[in-house]
Every structure is written in structure tokens, then in C-alpha cells.
Design a protein around this motif. Sequence first.
Motif, short mmCIF file in Angstrom:
data_model
loop_
_atom_site.label_atom_id
_atom_site.label_comp_id
_atom_site.label_asym_id
_atom_site.label_seq_id
_atom_site.Cartn_x
_atom_site.Cartn_y
_atom_site.Cartn_z
N LYS A 69 -13.33 6.34 55.33
CA LYS A 69 -14.38 7.24 55.83
C LYS A 69 -15.23 7.79 54.68
O LYS A 69 -16.45 7.87 54.77
CB LYS A 69 -13.71 8.38 56.62
CG LYS A 69 -14.65 9.37 57.26
CD LYS A 69 -15.44 8.78 58.42
CE LYS A 69 -16.58 9.70 58.82
NZ LYS A 69 -17.69 9.01 59.47
N VAL A 77 -14.00 -0.57 63.13
CA VAL A 77 -13.66 0.59 63.96
C VAL A 77 -12.13 0.68 64.09
O VAL A 77 -11.54 1.74 63.89
CB VAL A 77 -14.33 0.49 65.35
CG1 VAL A 77 -13.82 1.57 66.28
CG2 VAL A 77 -15.86 0.60 65.21
N SER A 102 -16.65 5.28 62.97
CA SER A 102 -17.36 5.39 64.24
C SER A 102 -18.11 4.08 64.45
O SER A 102 -18.44 3.39 63.48
CB SER A 102 -18.34 6.55 64.18
OG SER A 102 -19.42 6.21 63.32
#
Length: 476
Positions: free
Chosen positions: A342, A308, A314
Motif C-alpha cells: 500500500k 487487489v 483498491s
Amino acid sequence: MEFEPVIGLEVHVQLNTRSKIFCGCSTTYKAEPNSQTCPVCLGLPGVLPVLNEEALRKAIMAGLALNATVAEYSKFDRKNYFYPDLPKAYQISQYDRPICSGGFVEVTTSTGTKKIGITRLHLEEDAGKSIHSDEPGNRVSYLNFNRTGVPLAEIVSEPDIRSAEEAYEYLQNLKTIIKYLDVSDCNMEEGSLRCDVNISLREKGVDKFGEKVEVKNLNSFKAVKTAIEYEMRRQAEILEDGGGIIQETRLWDADRGLSFSMRSKEEAHDYRYFPDPDLPPIKPDPAYIARIRESIPELPDSRKERFVAEYGLSPYDAGVLTSARPLAEYFESTVKNGAIPKKASNWIQSELLARIDTPENIGSFVVTPAMLAGLLGLIENNTISGKIAKSVFEEMTETGADPETIVREKGLTQVTDTTAIDSIIDRVIADNPESVADFKSGKERALKFLMGQAMKESKGKANPQIVNELLLKKLK
Ligand SMILES: [Zn+2]
């Protein structure tokens, strides 16, 4: 009346050592029956067991990872009982001086995060396996001693669990940690992770525990959950009718979804425990424990937090990616090969996980992290669209070829040349006058349709952003 369950779990984990705990026999699964035996594990007279240091190291490592304390003095005891697959008529286990005690596992459920205490972790040997044949004319029992003497760590929780959900989460987290440590493969089908449930009910607000029942023969985490729910109903019905719970051991029947009584629960004194005179006590040197502590890899919870913080994922995505160590390593390696975190996370979760049977096997997947990073790079620099990338990925999984090679050989490079796209759009506008009229009268959906037609016309190779811009310009 409103009842609350009080649940404790006993988990047996088979330590993945190459040889048994007190002899040199192999522990390979599914070998020819009785081919992996010797006088020590068959319990013949006059033999001397010797502790496998690797089993001790793995048990201590598991204890440390579960926040437990390693005993300065620990010993082995004989647990006496007769059973056909226990050739010595006693099991070498640990009674009052387990190797580790006092840890915890943190669980998060719909009601929040809490710590489930661990009472102890002790070492013991496994028993053999009985196979009963009910064939008419051949009603015999077979004994296979290959498993006799395989090392087990028994992990006993405190009676801290208050729901089937908490029990499930506890097991899930415990398994993930044990697998991260590589001290067991935790394969429930092969019996290398087994779980017994102790459960009692008490009226809400009452401190005293009720009579407890032990449920055995639970061969999946789902079975543990269903068995707890079943026992809660069964015991509540008895108590509501003014009856009492009998302390007993029950067996779970997964096919019928119910538990049935096996025997009255034995007490510790039934086993006539006494120290095993053949095995010296264990007094681990602090330096030895420190070395084991240093060898513990980054554990799932801290790895999740780091994902994170370091990659901006997330908590949900980080949780999925750290649920198995090989998966976490695959992701990090993809990022180290240049992928945007991501994007790598999305691709792994949406495209990759669906193609492998378990995240544990991702290390041997045909598409390596470097190849995946290469594919994501081609999307990033506009060489191919995301849609084309999916078909390239498909081909990579089938042939093991590099993404660059597939794109080059199949001529999949994205069309960003505006004149080529211009002529495609002109054709689409000419062919679909109705949709054009719809768009002009304010129907936004018509634009989506025209856009789709243009992409189809280009065989998916046109850069969607350019198509969108040019289409709008021409329509207006
Ligand atoms: Zn042996």
C-alpha cells in the motif's frame, strides 16, 4: 427524435518487427528517406515476397490476447488501387480469410461493463508516405518508400459501440493489451497506431442500421472522441430535417474541430481483390499456436485482479498500477525489495509518476525499485519522517544516490530523543503565549499551529508523533 449511434472502429497497429513484412528492409523510424527500400518493397517486376515469420507470430499473439480464434487456413490477397505511394498499384492484404477472427475487448464505462466484439484481425503491408510542398515556385510532391511494406495488423471491431466514451475505453484497453504483448509500440505520433471510425445513427428502438460514414485522419484518442460527438450532431441535424446520410469517407480536421467529405465510400468490389499468387496460404500448426499462447504475458485485467487479491490494493490503485506493463513491474519489484504494498502504491502514484513523462519509461528512471524500497523502509523504521523522505527522494532523482547515503551525509536522521524534543517544545511554548492561551480556551487549531512551530524548529527532523504527545502533555 432520439437517436442512438452505431459505431465500429478499424485500428491499424504497426507490428514492431525489425524488418518489413515481405522483404529484409529495416523498419527503423526516421531513417534517411528511401534508404530502406529494395526491389520487393518498391514493387519492381520479377520479385518474390516472402512472409516475415515474426510478423505472423505477433499477429497471432495479438489475436489470442484479444480472445480471437486463429484460422486453420488463411491467405493473402491483392487489394488493387492506384495511389502514388503504393508502387505496386496493389496492397498485399487479407480479404476473406483473415489470420484471426471473432474476439472481444471488455470495456467499463459509466454505464457498466460490456464486451465489444472483434470481427477480425488481419495482416497487411503499409503504404509509403507522400509529402506535398506548397511553397511558391516549389510546388512538388515527394515520395518516401521507407514505410512501404512495414507490417500492419488491422483490427476491426463489431458495430457494438454506442457512445464516444465506449469508443475511447475500447481504444485505451486495446492499446494497453497490445503494449503488454510488446507487439507494437502504439505510438500515434509516429503513426504506429491509427484509427478510423465507422458511425451511423438510428432512431432509438429501431433495429436496422442507418447509412454509415467513415471518418479518417484521427491522430489521437481525444480526436476519436470529439469526431464521434461531432458526427452524432451533424448526422442528427440532417435526419431531423428529413434528409438522408450519404455513405462516404470524411476527413477529420482537429484544428477546426469538424469533419469534411473526402470521397464516396468504396465497396469491396471496387478493389478487385484476388489471392496473391506469390504467397502460399498459411496453415499454422496447432503446436505452433500453443507455443505462442504460452508466451503471452499476464494481461492487464488479470494482473489488476491479482494486485487487489495479493496486495490488498483498491481496484482503483490496482488499475493505475497495471495501466502499463513497466509500471506494474516497477511496483512489484519495489514490493519484492521489502516495501509494504500500500505504501509503495501511494508513493509511486503521488511522488513518482509526476516526475516521469510516461509510465512506459519508468524502467529507466534513476530511482530503482530497490532504492525506493530502501527509502520507504527508512520511513517505516522511524529513521526519517515522511516529510523528510520527500526531500530525500528529490535528491535521489537528481543525484541517483542511495537514500541511506543521503540521510547519513546530510544528518537527516529523525530525532526521537525525548530530551531534545522537550527543550524544543519548551521554547515554542515560551515564544507563543497567545496560541497557548487559545488552546486552553478550547481552540483546537492553536495546537496545529504549535505543532507546526515545533516541527519547524527541529527542521522537520523531530518525530511528529513524539512531538504531538509531549506537546499535549505539557499544555495540559
Ligand atoms: Zn524492401
